[in-house]
Design a protein around this motif. Structure first.
Motif, PDB file in Angstrom:
ATOM      1  N   SER A  41      -2.437  -4.127  -9.024  1.00  0.00           N
ATOM      2  CA  SER A  41      -1.249  -3.401  -8.660  1.00  0.00           C
ATOM      3  C   SER A  41      -1.474  -2.202  -8.069  1.00  0.00           C
ATOM      4  N   THR A  42      -2.723  -1.590  -8.770  1.00  0.00           N
ATOM      5  CA  THR A  42      -3.300  -0.311  -8.377  1.00  0.00           C
ATOM      6  C   THR A  42      -3.684  -0.179  -6.790  1.00  0.00           C
ATOM      7  N   LEU A  43      -4.158  -1.323  -6.467  1.00  0.00           N
ATOM      8  CA  LEU A  43      -4.545  -1.720  -5.102  1.00  0.00           C
ATOM      9  C   LEU A  43      -3.414  -1.592  -4.142  1.00  0.00           C
ATOM     10  N   LEU A  44      -2.549  -2.346  -4.578  1.00  0.00           N
ATOM     11  CA  LEU A  44      -1.289  -2.458  -3.741  1.00  0.00           C
ATOM     12  C   LEU A  44      -0.703  -1.056  -3.837  1.00  0.00           C
ATOM     13  N   GLY A  45      -0.566  -0.383  -4.831  1.00  0.00           N
ATOM     14  CA  GLY A  45       0.123   0.889  -4.799  1.00  0.00           C
ATOM     15  C   GLY A  45      -0.631   1.946  -4.082  1.00  0.00           C
ATOM     16  N   SER A  46      -2.027   1.763  -3.905  1.00  0.00           N
ATOM     17  CA  SER A  46      -2.682   2.801  -3.345  1.00  0.00           C
ATOM     18  C   SER A  46      -2.495   2.424  -1.526  1.00  0.00           C
ATOM     19  N   LEU A  47      -2.047   1.194  -1.217  1.00  0.00           N
ATOM     20  CA  LEU A  47      -2.109   0.815   0.092  1.00  0.00           C
ATOM     21  C   LEU A  47      -0.763   1.068   0.441  1.00  0.00           C
ATOM     22  N   GLY A  49       1.059   3.949  -0.792  1.00  0.00           N
ATOM     23  CA  GLY A  49       1.247   5.072  -0.808  1.00  0.00           C
ATOM     24  C   GLY A  49       1.937   5.804  -2.350  1.00  0.00           C
ATOM     25  N   LEU A  50       1.963   4.834  -3.160  1.00  0.00           N
ATOM     26  CA  LEU A  50       2.288   5.198  -4.520  1.00  0.00           C
ATOM     27  C   LEU A  50       1.246   5.726  -5.344  1.00  0.00           C
ATOM     28  N   VAL A  51      -0.193   5.391  -5.019  1.00  0.00           N
ATOM     29  CA  VAL A  51      -1.170   5.776  -5.804  1.00  0.00           C
ATOM     30  C   VAL A  51      -2.026   6.401  -4.781  1.00  0.00           C
ATOM     31  N   ARG A  52      -2.348   7.779  -4.956  1.00  0.00           N
ATOM     32  CA  ARG A  52      -3.110   8.463  -4.204  1.00  0.00           C
ATOM     33  C   ARG A  52      -4.642   8.027  -4.056  1.00  0.00           C
ATOM     34  N   PRO A  53      -5.398   7.524  -3.228  1.00  0.00           N
ATOM     35  CA  PRO A  53      -6.778   7.393  -3.402  1.00  0.00           C
ATOM     36  C   PRO A  53      -7.592   8.723  -3.417  1.00  0.00           C
ATOM     37  N   THR A  54      -8.562   8.421  -4.092  1.00  0.00           N
ATOM     38  CA  THR A  54      -9.528   9.590  -4.404  1.00  0.00           C
ATOM     39  C   THR A  54     -10.477   9.549  -3.442  1.00  0.00           C
ATOM     40  N   SER A  55     -10.909   8.465  -2.740  1.00  0.00           N
ATOM     41  CA  SER A  55     -11.687   8.458  -1.451  1.00  0.00           C
ATOM     42  C   SER A  55     -11.516   7.157  -0.699  1.00  0.00           C
ATOM     43  N   GLY A  56     -12.236   7.052   0.611  1.00  0.00           N
ATOM     44  CA  GLY A  56     -12.080   5.956   1.280  1.00  0.00           C
ATOM     45  C   GLY A  56     -10.945   6.214   2.154  1.00  0.00           C
ATOM     46  N   SER A  57     -10.449   5.319   2.893  1.00  0.00           N
ATOM     47  CA  SER A  57      -9.434   5.334   3.855  1.00  0.00           C
ATOM     48  C   SER A  57      -8.532   3.965   4.198  1.00  0.00           C
ATOM     49  N   VAL A  58      -7.517   4.240   4.368  1.00  0.00           N
ATOM     50  CA  VAL A  58      -6.551   3.156   4.645  1.00  0.00           C
ATOM     51  C   VAL A  58      -5.720   3.150   6.223  1.00  0.00           C
ATOM     52  N   THR A  59      -6.010   2.177   6.875  1.00  0.00           N
ATOM     53  CA  THR A  59      -5.649   2.343   8.217  1.00  0.00           C
ATOM     54  C   THR A  59      -4.406   1.317   8.407  1.00  0.00           C
ATOM     55  N   LEU A  60      -3.503   1.633   9.227  1.00  0.00           N
ATOM     56  CA  LEU A  60      -2.320   0.881   9.717  1.00  0.00           C
ATOM     57  C   LEU A  60      -2.081   0.890  11.162  1.00  0.00           C
ATOM     58  N   GLU A  63      -4.238   3.486  12.758  1.00  0.00           N
ATOM     59  CA  GLU A  63      -3.646   4.814  12.570  1.00  0.00           C
ATOM     60  C   GLU A  63      -4.097   5.178  11.232  1.00  0.00           C
ATOM     61  N   ASP A  64      -4.849   6.293  10.878  1.00  0.00           N
ATOM     62  CA  ASP A  64      -5.132   6.607   9.379  1.00  0.00           C
ATOM     63  C   ASP A  64      -3.782   7.113   8.750  1.00  0.00           C
ATOM     64  N   VAL A  65      -3.618   6.504   7.646  1.00  0.00           N
ATOM     65  CA  VAL A  65      -2.490   6.513   7.013  1.00  0.00           C
ATOM     66  C   VAL A  65      -2.894   6.703   5.369  1.00  0.00           C
ATOM     67  N   THR A  66      -4.246   7.272   4.938  1.00  0.00           N
ATOM     68  CA  THR A  66      -4.742   7.612   3.728  1.00  0.00           C
ATOM     69  C   THR A  66      -3.808   8.388   3.063  1.00  0.00           C
ATOM     70  N   GLY A  67      -3.306   8.137   1.886  1.00  0.00           N
ATOM     71  CA  GLY A  67      -2.758   9.071   1.175  1.00  0.00           C
ATOM     72  C   GLY A  67      -1.262   9.414   1.404  1.00  0.00           C
ATOM     73  N   LEU A  74       6.882   3.135   4.568  1.00  0.00           N
ATOM     74  CA  LEU A  74       7.695   2.190   4.802  1.00  0.00           C
ATOM     75  C   LEU A  74       8.296   2.348   6.246  1.00  0.00           C
ATOM     76  N   ALA A  75       8.270   3.435   6.742  1.00  0.00           N
ATOM     77  CA  ALA A  75       8.783   3.839   7.953  1.00  0.00           C
ATOM     78  C   ALA A  75       7.557   3.398   8.815  1.00  0.00           C
ATOM     79  N   ALA A  76       6.576   3.137   8.597  1.00  0.00           N
ATOM     80  CA  ALA A  76       5.457   2.682   9.449  1.00  0.00           C
ATOM     81  C   ALA A  76       5.542   1.211   9.568  1.00  0.00           C
ATOM     82  N   GLY A  77       6.484   0.601   8.773  1.00  0.00           N
ATOM     83  CA  GLY A  77       6.358  -0.960   8.722  1.00  0.00           C
ATOM     84  C   GLY A  77       5.773  -1.517   7.577  1.00  0.00           C
ATOM     85  N   CYS A  78       5.423  -0.855   6.687  1.00  0.00           N
ATOM     86  CA  CYS A  78       4.771  -1.402   5.443  1.00  0.00           C
ATOM     87  C   CYS A  78       5.513  -1.226   4.044  1.00  0.00           C
TER      88      CYS A  78
END
Ligand SMILES: Nc1ncnc2c1ncn2[C@@H]1O[C@H](COP(=O)(O)OP(=O)(O)OP(=O)(O)O)[C@@H](O)[C@H]1O
Ligand SMILES: [Mg+2]
Length: 249
Positions: A41-47, A49-60, A63-67, A74-78
């Protein structure tokens, strides 16, 4: 569609995600299985935007959407259908769906909104029959349908589901899983966390096994179903006895 690289996240001093990487391609159903407390759940939360990653990156879509905040994701379609469904219990089925479709209605108008609503009722006819019922009085299975329906109303490209079959009877679980398959035929991409490993791996294009904050195994649904370690740990007695027999135990 979605990529996470060396993602780390936690709660205060607690490190939960220990540098994990995953990717989800357009049109895939990707499953994540793993024991309680592994950090799914923490993983899904961090993807989402509910849990802020302390390092690493997420791209959609590159496009970089980390944090990024949940509204932005949601507006970006996720869209995330959270564990426990999180419906507005004192509101009706229809009102819950209207809330999910709020931004589409504002952006694209009433007609688009009505089309989306019809699409949800086509997927889950029960919701169409029960539009005026309070969400909190729906059965567990109906609430899960509503949670998925509400999420669809935002027209997500990527829909993330956290344990959609939790607490449901076998027959209802079947309906939920066939709805998940139907999402793919509607052009959605799905990332799903599930305890019901056997059922989800049967419909998944690919899957990951998560253990204590890391992804330890990756494969197609079929590969994971055939994997001894997966069989022993996640697929229950019937599989572990077959595996034991093969190994002469
Ligand atoms: N909001 C929170 N604050 C503090 N710790 C948390 C919070 N949410 C989760 N944790 C802790 O993070 C760890 C991972 O929890 P998480 O809910 O991500 O696991 P999970 O794999 O989804 O488990 P389950 O299968 O039971 O749903 C656990 O040790 C949990 O206690
Ligand atoms: Mg969880």
């Amino acid at each position: 569609m979605l990529k996470a690289r060396n993602l780390e996240a936690g709660y205060g001093p607690l490190r939960v995600l220990k540098g994990l990487s995953l990717h989800v391609a357009p049109g895939e159903i990707v499953a994540i299985i793993g024991a309680n407390g592994a950090g799914k759940s923490t993983l899904l939360g961090s993807l989402a935007g509910l849990v802020r990653p302390t390092s690493g990156s997420v791209t959609l879509r590159g496009e970089d959407v980390t944090g990024s905040r949940p509204e932005r994701m949601l507006a970006a379609g996720c869209s995330l259908v959270p564990e426990g469904r999180k419906l507005f219990a004192p509101m009706t089925v229809r009102e819950n769906l209207e809330l999910g479709g709020y931004s589409v209605r504002r952006r694209l108008g009433r007609k688009a909104f009505e089309e989306d609503l019809a699409g949800v009722f086509e997927l889950f006819p029960r919701l169409g029959e029960r539009q005026g019922q309070l969400a909190g009085t729906m059965s567990g299975g109906e609430q899960q349908m509503l949670a998925i329906g509400r999420s669809l109303m935002s027209r997500p490209e990527l829909i993330m589901l956290d344990e959609p079959s939790m607490g449901l009877a076998p027959l209802v679980i079947k309906q939920i899983f066939s709805a998940i398959s139907a999402l793919r035929s509607r052009g959605k991409t799905v990332l799903v966390v599930e305890q019901n490993a056997k059922a989800i791996l049967k419909i998944a294009s690919r899957g990951y096994v998560m253990e204590t904050g890391s992804l330890v195994l990756e494969g197609t649904g079929q590969e994971l179903l055939a994997n001894r370690d997966v069989q022993r740990a996640y697929l229950g007695k019937e599989y572990s006895s077959i595996a034991d027999e093969r190994e002469g135990r």
